[in-house]
Write a protein that holds these residues in place. Sequence first.
Motif, short mmCIF file in Angstrom:
data_model
loop_
_atom_site.label_atom_id
_atom_site.label_comp_id
_atom_site.label_asym_id
_atom_site.label_seq_id
_atom_site.Cartn_x
_atom_site.Cartn_y
_atom_site.Cartn_z
N PRO A 21 57.13 2.73 -93.24
CA PRO A 21 56.04 3.26 -92.39
C PRO A 21 55.91 2.55 -91.05
CG PRO A 21 55.27 2.75 -94.64
CD PRO A 21 56.61 2.11 -94.47
N TRP A 22 56.58 1.43 -90.85
CA TRP A 22 56.42 0.61 -89.64
C TRP A 22 57.79 0.29 -89.04
CZ3 TRP A 22 54.46 -0.64 -94.48
CH2 TRP A 22 55.38 -1.27 -95.30
N ARG A 23 57.73 -0.24 -87.81
CA ARG A 23 58.92 -0.81 -87.19
C ARG A 23 58.69 -2.31 -87.09
NH1 ARG A 23 62.94 -1.16 -83.45
NH2 ARG A 23 61.88 -2.65 -82.13
N THR A 122 47.33 -1.89 -91.64
CA THR A 122 47.36 -0.75 -92.58
C THR A 122 48.04 0.45 -91.91
OG1 THR A 122 45.14 -0.08 -91.92
CG2 THR A 122 45.30 -1.47 -93.86
N PHE A 123 48.81 1.17 -92.74
CA PHE A 123 49.60 2.30 -92.26
C PHE A 123 49.33 3.49 -93.19
CE2 PHE A 123 51.60 -1.61 -91.01
CZ PHE A 123 52.06 -1.38 -89.73
N THR A 124 49.87 4.64 -92.84
CA THR A 124 49.82 5.79 -93.75
C THR A 124 51.20 6.02 -94.33
OG1 THR A 124 50.26 7.35 -91.97
CG2 THR A 124 47.94 6.92 -92.48
N GLY A 125 51.23 6.59 -95.54
CA GLY A 125 52.51 6.84 -96.21
C GLY A 125 52.29 7.43 -97.57
N ASP A 126 53.32 7.41 -98.41
CA ASP A 126 53.23 8.09 -99.71
C ASP A 126 53.78 7.29 -100.87
OD1 ASP A 126 55.99 8.26 -99.29
OD2 ASP A 126 55.84 10.25 -98.40
N ALA A 127 54.20 6.05 -100.64
CA ALA A 127 54.74 5.25 -101.76
C ALA A 127 54.12 3.85 -101.73
CB ALA A 127 56.26 5.16 -101.67
#
Length: 163
Positions: A21-23, A122-127
Motif C-alpha cells: 500500500p505504500w512506497r 495508516t493506509f488503505t488496502g485489503d490484506a
Amino acid sequence: MLTAIWAQDENGLIGKKNHLPWRLPNDLKFFKETTENNVIVMGRKTFEGMGKRPLPNRQTIVLTSDEKYTASDSVIILHSLEEVLNFSKETEKTVFIAGGAQIYKQFEPYLDELLRTTIEATFTGDAHFPSFDYSKWKLVKTVQGIVDEKNIYPYKFETFIRV
Ligand code: RAR
C-alpha cells in the motif's frame, strides 16, 4: 531456520490488490539485504503481485495448490506447507516466509523468528497480517528507520524470537 518477514502499517495492513500500500524504498532495501543468498517463500498471489519474476541472488519458492502452475525455470513451485518444511530441514539457508496473509498464518507454529517492519502511518488496502499470539514472542531488537525525501513515513524494523 524459518523466519517471517513483512511490512505493516499501524493497523496491521500489509497489502492492496497484491501490492504494497505504500512506497518505502528503505524497507525493500532491508528485504533485499536480509534475504540475500537465502530462500524466500511466497504465496502465488504475492508472487504475481511482484510481476511473477524471481528476485536475483536468492532462491524463490512459490506456494500454490494449483498442480499445473508454472513459472520461470529458476523458481521452485511447492504445493503444501509440509513440502516447504521439508525443504527448510534440508537446507543450511534461512527460509524467509515473505507473504501474503494466508501464508503467514499457515506457518505461524513453525517460525523461529519474526522480522516486522512497522510503518507508523495508516493506509488503505485489503490484506492484513494475521493475528499472532505475541505473548509467545520476545522483542529482541528495534531499529528506527531513517526518514528522508524518498522514505517519508516514520518506520521501524523489529526482530522477535520465540519465548
Ligand atoms: N516480505 C516482505 C516484503 C515482500 C515484498 C512484497 C512486494 O509486494 C507485495 C514487493 O513488491 C513491491 C516486494 C518487492 C521487493 C523488491 N526488491 N526486493 C529484493 C528489489 C528492490 C530492492 C531495493 C530487489 C530485490 C533483490 C534484488 C534486486 C532487486 O522490489 C517485496 C517487503 N518488505 C518486507 N519487510 N517484507
